[in-house]
Design an enzyme around this catalytic site. Sequence first.
Site, PDB file in Angstrom:
ATOM      1  N   ALA A   1       0.827  -1.207   0.000  1.00 58.93           N
ATOM      2  CA  ALA A   1       0.000   0.000   0.000  1.00 58.93           C
ATOM      3  C   ALA A   1       0.863   1.260   0.000  1.00 58.93           C
ATOM      4  O   ALA A   1       0.623   2.191  -0.766  1.00 58.93           O
ATOM      5  CB  ALA A   1      -0.924  -0.002   1.212  1.00 58.93           C
ATOM      6  N   ALA A   2       1.901   1.282   0.839  1.00 64.05           N
ATOM      7  CA  ALA A   2       2.730   2.485   0.947  1.00 64.05           C
ATOM      8  C   ALA A   2       3.511   2.719  -0.337  1.00 64.05           C
ATOM      9  O   ALA A   2       3.518   3.828  -0.885  1.00 64.05           O
ATOM     10  CB  ALA A   2       3.691   2.359   2.135  1.00 64.05           C
TER      11      ALA A   2
ATOM     12  N   ARG B   1       1.954  11.645 -10.346  1.00 63.54           N
ATOM     13  CA  ARG B   1       1.070  12.806 -10.546  1.00 63.54           C
ATOM     14  C   ARG B   1       1.824  14.113 -10.301  1.00 63.54           C
ATOM     15  O   ARG B   1       1.607  15.098 -11.001  1.00 63.54           O
ATOM     16  CB  ARG B   1      -0.159  12.717  -9.631  1.00 63.54           C
ATOM     17  CG  ARG B   1      -1.212  11.743 -10.157  1.00 63.54           C
ATOM     18  CD  ARG B   1      -2.579  11.964  -9.518  1.00 63.54           C
ATOM     19  NE  ARG B   1      -2.586  11.609  -8.103  1.00 63.54           N
ATOM     20  CZ  ARG B   1      -2.746  10.379  -7.649  1.00 63.54           C
ATOM     21  NH1 ARG B   1      -2.915   9.379  -8.485  1.00 63.54           N
ATOM     22  NH2 ARG B   1      -2.747  10.140  -6.351  1.00 63.54           N
TER      23      ARG B   1
ATOM     24  N   CYS C   1      -6.219  -6.475   4.220  1.00 58.59           N
ATOM     25  CA  CYS C   1      -7.267  -6.667   5.224  1.00 58.59           C
ATOM     26  C   CYS C   1      -8.389  -7.561   4.712  1.00 58.59           C
ATOM     27  O   CYS C   1      -9.241  -7.997   5.481  1.00 58.59           O
ATOM     28  CB  CYS C   1      -7.842  -5.320   5.655  1.00 58.59           C
ATOM     29  SG  CYS C   1      -6.610  -4.290   6.467  1.00 58.59           S
TER      30      CYS C   1
ATOM     31  N   VAL D   1      15.247  -6.342  -3.432  1.00 56.00           N
ATOM     32  CA  VAL D   1      16.364  -5.412  -3.275  1.00 56.00           C
ATOM     33  C   VAL D   1      17.276  -5.967  -2.180  1.00 56.00           C
ATOM     34  O   VAL D   1      16.845  -6.210  -1.052  1.00 56.00           O
ATOM     35  CB  VAL D   1      15.873  -3.995  -2.931  1.00 56.00           C
ATOM     36  CG1 VAL D   1      17.058  -3.079  -2.624  1.00 56.00           C
ATOM     37  CG2 VAL D   1      15.059  -3.434  -4.095  1.00 56.00           C
TER      38      VAL D   1
ATOM     39  N   ASP E   1       4.700   0.130   6.784  1.00 51.57           N
ATOM     40  CA  ASP E   1       4.998  -0.695   7.948  1.00 51.57           C
ATOM     41  C   ASP E   1       6.478  -0.747   8.300  1.00 51.57           C
ATOM     42  O   ASP E   1       6.851  -1.289   9.337  1.00 51.57           O
ATOM     43  CB  ASP E   1       4.486  -2.124   7.723  1.00 51.57           C
ATOM     44  CG  ASP E   1       2.963  -2.192   7.679  1.00 51.57           C
ATOM     45  OD1 ASP E   1       2.316  -1.133   7.820  1.00 51.57           O
ATOM     46  OD2 ASP E   1       2.439  -3.305   7.508  1.00 51.57           O
TER      47      ASP E   1
ATOM     48  N   ASN F   1      -1.100   3.937   3.314  1.00 53.68           N
ATOM     49  CA  ASN F   1      -1.584   4.696   2.158  1.00 53.68           C
ATOM     50  C   ASN F   1      -1.268   6.180   2.287  1.00 53.68           C
ATOM     51  O   ASN F   1      -0.823   6.818   1.336  1.00 53.68           O
ATOM     52  CB  ASN F   1      -3.104   4.518   2.014  1.00 53.68           C
ATOM     53  CG  ASN F   1      -3.460   3.312   1.177  1.00 53.68           C
ATOM     54  OD1 ASN F   1      -3.387   3.367  -0.036  1.00 53.68           O
ATOM     55  ND2 ASN F   1      -3.817   2.220   1.826  1.00 53.68           N
TER      56      ASN F   1
ATOM     57  N   TYR G   1     -29.340  12.084  14.731  1.00 49.31           N
ATOM     58  CA  TYR G   1     -30.261  11.225  15.447  1.00 49.31           C
ATOM     59  C   TYR G   1     -31.341  10.725  14.494  1.00 49.31           C
ATOM     60  O   TYR G   1     -31.944  11.503  13.755  1.00 49.31           O
ATOM     61  CB  TYR G   1     -30.915  11.992  16.601  1.00 49.31           C
ATOM     62  CG  TYR G   1     -32.188  11.354  17.101  1.00 49.31           C
ATOM     63  CD1 TYR G   1     -32.198  10.017  17.495  1.00 49.31           C
ATOM     64  CD2 TYR G   1     -33.376  12.057  17.154  1.00 49.31           C
ATOM     65  CE1 TYR G   1     -33.356   9.411  17.933  1.00 49.31           C
ATOM     66  CE2 TYR G   1     -34.548  11.457  17.595  1.00 49.31           C
ATOM     67  CZ  TYR G   1     -34.531  10.140  17.976  1.00 49.31           C
ATOM     68  OH  TYR G   1     -35.688   9.539  18.397  1.00 49.31           O
TER      69      TYR G   1
END
Lengths: 459, 459
Positions: free
Chosen positions: A24-25, A35, A56, A93, A296, A318, A439
């Site tokens: 993700a990272a 971008r 997940c 790597v 992580d 992310n 509510y």
Amino acid sequence: MEPQEDEENEEAMSERIVVIGGGAAGMSAAAKARRVNPGAEITVYEKSGYVSYGACGFPYFIKGDIPRVEALIVRTPEEFARQNIRVFVHHEVLAVDPDARTVRVRALKHGRTFTQPWDRLILAAGGRPSRPPIPGLDLAGVFTLRVPEDALAIKRWLVEERPVHGVIVGGGYIGVEMAEALTAHGVHTTLVEMLPQLLPTFDADMAAHVLDTLTRHGVDVRLEHRVEAFEGRHGRVRAVVAGGRAFPADVVIFSVGVRPSVELAQQAGLRLGPTGAVAVDDHQRTSHPAIWAAGDVAEVHHVVTDKPAYIPLGTTANKQGRVAGTNAAGGEATFKGVMGTAALVVFDLEVARTGLSEREALAHGLQAQSVTITSSAGAHYMPDHPPLHVKLVFEQGTKRLLGAQMVGRTGVAKRVDVVAAALHAGWTTTELAALDLSYHPAVAPVWDPVLVAANVASR
Amino acid sequence: MEPQEDEENEEAMSERIVVIGGGAAGMSAAAKARRVNPGAEITVYEKSGYVSYGACGFPYFIKGDIPRVEALIVRTPEEFARQNIRVFVHHEVLAVDPDARTVRVRALKHGRTFTQPWDRLILAAGGRPSRPPIPGLDLAGVFTLRVPEDALAIKRWLVEERPVHGVIVGGGYIGVEMAEALTAHGVHTTLVEMLPQLLPTFDADMAAHVLDTLTRHGVDVRLEHRVEAFEGRHGRVRAVVAGGRAFPADVVIFSVGVRPSVELAQQAGLRLGPTGAVAVDDHQRTSHPAIWAAGDVAEVHHVVTDKPAYIPLGTTANKQGRVAGTNAAGGEATFKGVMGTAALVVFDLEVARTGLSEREALAHGLQAQSVTITSSAGAHYMPDHPPLHVKLVFEQGTKRLLGAQMVGRTGVAKRVDVVAAALHAGWTTTELAALDLSYHPAVAPVWDPVLVAANVASR
């Protein structure tokens, strides 16, 4: 759009961005870097065969709710290629040379190694499951769960080997969800946990609801059981020895936590923080001016304690990835940090937390106290209004909010988010109690449980 | 516990608290006054036969989900009596004398009137349905919905008269929910609304989702239809004439808005605010130093516009009531105001809003703009991940958040609450985008829809 700084002369040359790790990272970083800097050469190396997947979702794939693991892929290497991002899976790597600004890479499929130069490096090497030296951990049928290959292997084992008895080692998020997944396959499941409670980021009183739910659904939960060994025959697991007795097991999920994969960072001389993960500033920059870290592998700033923490979660990965990618590409972005907001669904229970648990707050030297109330996620007169338990943790005297934990059948996670916003704002319980929350009898009582708890805490 | 001020000498004598109105505001005020001042004599007069009921449950009672209207009662007069709060139902306050500090009361059951002195008065007279002078509005079978007696009368009519055709007049919260309730009784239902959209507190694009849902469930919605007359025979409604044509109707729910019941306030010389409701300060005090007002009779401070507003809702009534009760009893409490947070559930759709709609913001002279995104309430790969539409309204240039509207099947109302917190904190879209919100595939995508919208708005 993040403001794009005028690049300095030296930086205008710096257009080779290498990303280590395609989770993700790493992939958020690569996409964001593209971008911000349409002209950069962006290359990602990923050791496993997959990038950009929703980890997940693994328990739901294993359980069978999601038929194919490919459904968890957010974007394929081919899709990244269309953005002119080169993604190499099965590429490990081996070393980072921070002075020469190169990485040494091995193509795992044919074993060749090569050197790739970079101008800016994003380290998103992730984490890996803890594997303490327990005899028999390498037996067939003993799994950890981290990458799609793990999820596929577990699913195949469940389908092909049809295990009768399963043992989950570790009562954290993965362990608890995998207990449900094994049960769904008809496996008689035992969960052994070293600590006297499940879910160590929760306080024991709130975690007890999860224990109840697991037990009610037939999971045999053994707290304060330390695993001593895995026993096997012909190389296959047969039993888990814990707390002095053997639990039969044809399948084992070993999930006792995640450690940051800091080997490359250490070899490159990057500074590690007090948690053992890579230290980063609010730009995700490491101690090397041209190396960023995200996900992580890295520490994260904890908004409530104002200290570094290690809380490996996909949401954080992310966000950190986007910030690292922006900055590595010459843009400007900062990451404000986390409150450790997290949610879990196990059987019919929704569980979530943010900020500090009472135990964590006390461990940080805070004068913490708490209130716990039981209300419901809907008006009392509705046909279905399951109980909702809310625990607020706050500082004595100042009443500053420190955290929240909630457990219920529905309407839990996004209620915790309201407290996450309050933590971000630095509110007291009294300020939280003043909120104008929605509510409707189907979704909340007229006094939302969050407000009830805040009112009680404010007395 | 709110801090209880040392009472002044004069105030120490002042121990007769009279509450006009036994709805949410009045009974919250009475209960809170009792806790703050155990020695006060507290008397509540309520014109209807019920106090302390959950009016938002009426559509569910009428629909049949809740078998008895008594289930909606939070606490009975007998329960209040145990707290030494005297509650008189079927008692109408005819006049307030602010100089003599008395109220003139009529016991409706036997017509006797009497005078009751007070030292402090809490005006919680509520609101009443708007009843513009439309011919035939008094025909049998034409109902408004405000008190339990109304709900009982509607339910009885549906069960005993078995109407075939129903018309709802007014597409606000009550109208939309009653369309579902009538449909559940097999009534062919037409909803006529004067405006070009349903739910006027929402922007038209978001309200269109509710129109779709009603239509999909068989409700014939006629926008831009102004009701001209109700036609009847033998005193019973037969048709509703709207937009130049007659819609057959054996039952009509007339719900075109609520007006504050300010007659007593006007007669007592209390100042009304620009909205026409009773003006109050942040202590719920009126222009008379010994009279407080709370609930649907009173204005409310709008946190986003920083102006008075008239937004009659149960949540606000409860909170204002507590503040009025605390202060009237000699304590000290303030009410910070509202953002107009509100939620609605109609058929399978959950709808909520907070702050200002884009139209409202523009009407307030704000340079408002908006973004609307469609995401889902769960991860894309989950078997069930219904769409979630998020609209954020914010100020051009500053990016200050002004409001949010969301529509989806689940996870809507409490996500709106996150934005309500952000509005309370005065955040920009960028600050909202930095929040650490909970993630779990069953309840949110890894980028929560709120964050996605905030990120798009921040570009």
